[in-house]
Design an enzyme around this catalytic site. Structure first.
Site, PDB file in Angstrom:
ATOM      1  CB  THR A   1      -0.916  -0.044   1.260  1.00  0.00           C
ATOM      2  OG1 THR A   1      -1.768  -1.182   1.161  1.00  0.00           O
ATOM      3  CG2 THR A   1      -1.786   1.188   1.406  1.00  0.00           C
ATOM      4  CB  THR A  33      -4.108  -0.266  -1.003  1.00  0.00           C
ATOM      5  OG1 THR A  33      -3.529  -1.559  -0.856  1.00  0.00           O
ATOM      6  CG2 THR A  33      -5.620  -0.390  -1.054  1.00  0.00           C
ATOM      7  CG  ASN A  90      -4.828  -6.811  -0.602  1.00  0.00           C
ATOM      8  OD1 ASN A  90      -4.548  -6.393   0.519  1.00  0.00           O
ATOM      9  ND2 ASN A  90      -5.322  -8.012  -0.787  1.00  0.00           N
ATOM     10  CG  ASP A 106      -8.144  -6.199   2.236  1.00  0.00           C
ATOM     11  OD1 ASP A 106      -7.324  -7.042   2.632  1.00  0.00           O
ATOM     12  OD2 ASP A 106      -7.842  -5.011   2.049  1.00  0.00           O
ATOM     13  CB  SER A 129      -9.503  -0.697   4.200  1.00  0.00           C
ATOM     14  OG  SER A 129      -8.202  -0.152   4.120  1.00  0.00           O
ATOM     15  N   GLY A 166      -0.533  -3.110   5.656  1.00  0.00           N
ATOM     16  CA  GLY A 166      -1.501  -4.151   5.940  1.00  0.00           C
ATOM     17  C   GLY A 166      -2.104  -3.986   7.320  1.00  0.00           C
TER      18      GLY A 166
END
Length: 558
Positions: free
Chosen positions: A368, A386, A388, A410, A439, A460
């Protein structure tokens, strides 16, 4: 009083008023981002008469070209804005959305187990991107320049290429086997079948064409017409489920930020579908009863870890897309609720996560990007973007240059089953058509009586705790260079461990924490990529700082 004297007095009063107003504004603009080309793009747009929101478009889109292991126009973002002219605070939600054909069991095999390859790699792992819609919204509602002007640095970077650097090369090496599945991905990241070397130009002509279409037609240049048809065709050809209607129906949302206070400072941070704002507010509310800056460092870490544990427990149960589930935000961020959580914390003993009521299963088993901006009007942007995981799905849609995200991971593919970052979730974050996955992105602005901090980071599941530690360091009176360089530690409820960077704890501290009942796991690697700016409102001076863990980053005041 004569007319001349009246005019002289009026001029004097106006001059004083202007001087006072000028003193309340930053003397210069500050930008900190993960790549020097993006920081320079932002300052270039400011020099052309743009404001912080125009600069945010330039920084976002340039990062989408030069830092694709972390963000891109095939992904999404949260832009947290403060507009100086009227004091408006708003979070622009450009988070990805599940396609209309998505369903809660789409990644389960015949045994009911999650197929991690489908959830993480290839076009089926991709949600509908929101970044381009977000950039168009910024230009239409907050910027001063046309979208085409703010996109120009990114177009040039894609068309002319940028030199490969160590971090993106590492991601290409790690994802090589996935990239080799897709010819369009091979052509960009593995030319002639080889991983680029440092300094090799990565040129993206198709991506430049896509950005030009957006510059000309706005969001319609991406979500409708030729680009949209190419995206859907490529996605479907390799097993994806996107439709043209999915792209056309994507909506940017303006969300009220999460507000909280800590030690007299006002916290403005991300709202759901980010879990970050609520979690940070919960943790700070719990910690507000203690004077952390004056206590023994081991006890301080213990109390912070216990607060983290409880906030992440709540994350796993309650949080998801607030348009689909009822989130008790006011309860979770209320000081009285934190008081109840605090009462369950022992100052001399760790609380095992297993005895906290939760979803009942432990998991088995960083990417990200972020930037921060303050302009000379006092406008602020804290943005986290992001795709991911590193290089996302690994799938570039042929003819577009667009690397698709793998944000579907996610969601909670199965209650209690961890995602790529080890986070567990329940039904609140289950897959549903049109829903936005939960998120951890936590762009944040902290406003004190005399100073302002704008900060955030990738990382993350650890984003929330890294931003938290930055806020606590700001509260302790340290400058932004300290916030971004801090050694980091983290607790996320499950697994029941304190994770720490190599230099975060001394052996004596680890022994003290273990004596309290904690399990400490030290990592050799570095976490995050924090970028922050600071404004001293008394003097008007600004500072910018980028994470020393990232040699490509640049923080600049102009």
């Amino acid at each position: 009083m004569t007319t001349t004297l009246k005019n002289t007095l009026l001029f004097f009063l106006l001059t004083i008023g202007c001087s006072l107003q000028a003193a309340e504004k930053p003397q210069k603009a500050a930008i900190a981002s993960a790549h020097f080309m993006a920081t320079e793009a932002g300052h270039r747009i400011l020099a052309q008469g743009g404001n912080a929101f125009d600069a945010a478009i330039a920084v976002s889109s340039t990062l989408a070209v030069v830092e694709q292991h972390s963000s891109g126009i095939g992904g999404g973002a949260f832009w947290l804005l403060h507009r100086a002219s009227d004091g408006k605070n708003v979070m622009i939600d450009g988070r990805e959305m599940a396609p209309s054909k998505a369903h809660k069991d789409m990644y389960l095999d015949e045994k009911g187990e999650v197929n991690r390859d489908l959830a993480l790699h290839g076009p089926l792992s991709a949600a509908i991107p929101g970044e381009i819609a977000g950039l168009d919204h910024l230009a239409q509602h907050y910027g001063k320049l046309p979208l085409s002007a703010s996109l120009q640095p990114a177009i040039e970077a894609a068309e002319n290429g940028f030199p490969a650097y160590a971090r993106i090369i590492r991601h290409i090496e790690r994802k090589k086997k996935i990239l080799q599945r897709y010819p369009a991905s091979m052509a960009i990241y593995l030319p002639n079948g080889k991983v680029p070397e440092v300094g090799d130009l990565i040129i993206q002509k198709d991506l430049a064409k896509t950005l030009k279409a957006v510059a000309k037609k706005g969001r319609k240049g991406f979500y409708e017409g030729k680009v949209a048809k190419k995206l859907v065709k490529a996605n479907n050809a390799d097993g994806g489920i996107w439709t043209l209607e999915d792209l056309k129906n994507y909506k940017v949302l303006e969300r009220e930020p999460i507000y909280s206070e800590y030690n007299g400072k006002k916290l403005i941070t991300a709202s759901p579908p980010s879990s970050g704002g609520i979690a940070i507010a919960t943790i700070l509310n719990i910690l507000s009863a203690w004077d952390l800056n004056s206590m023994d460092v081991s006890k301080r870490v213990h109390l912070i870890a216990e607060a983290m544990r409880r906030a992440y427990r709540d994350r796993s149960i309650y949080l998801g897309d607030s348009d689909y589930v009822d989130i008790p935000s006011k309860l979770l961020t209320h000081p009285y609720y934190a008081e109840g959580l605090r009462a369950s914390i022992s100052e001399i003993q760790a609380t095992p996560s297993a005895i906290l009521p939760g979803i009942g299963e432990s998991p088995k088993g960083t990417d990200t990007t972020h930037f921060s901006i303050i302009d000379t009007e006092g406008n602020m942007v804290s943005a986290t973007l992001t795709v991911n995981t590193g290089l996302a799905s690994g799938f570039i849609a042929a003819g577009t240059g667009v690397l698709l995200n793998n944000e579907m991971d996610d969601f909670s593919a199965k209650p209690g089953e961890p995602n790529a970052y080890g986070l567990v979730g329940d039904q609140a974050n289950a897959i549903e058509p049109g829903k936005r996955p939960l998120s951890s992105m936590s762009p944040t602005i902290v406003i004190g009586d005399d100073e302002v901090a704008v900060l955030g980071t990738p990382g993350g599941s650890r984003i929330i705790t890294m931003v938290l530690l930055g806020i606590l360091d700001f509260d302790a009176g340290n400058p932004p260079a300290s916030w971004v360089a801090l050694p980091r530690f983290h607790h996320q409820y499950l697994p029941d461990k304190i994770y720490a960077e190599k230099d975060a704890f001394t052996p004596e501290m680890i022994a003290a924490l273990e004596k309290l009942g904690h399990t400490v796991q030290v990592h050799n690697g570095k976490w995050g990529n924090m970028h922050a700016v600071h404004w001293d409102k008394k003097t008007g001076t600004v500072q910018a700082a980028s994470d020393p863990r990232n040699p490509m980053a640049k923080a600049e005041v102009k």
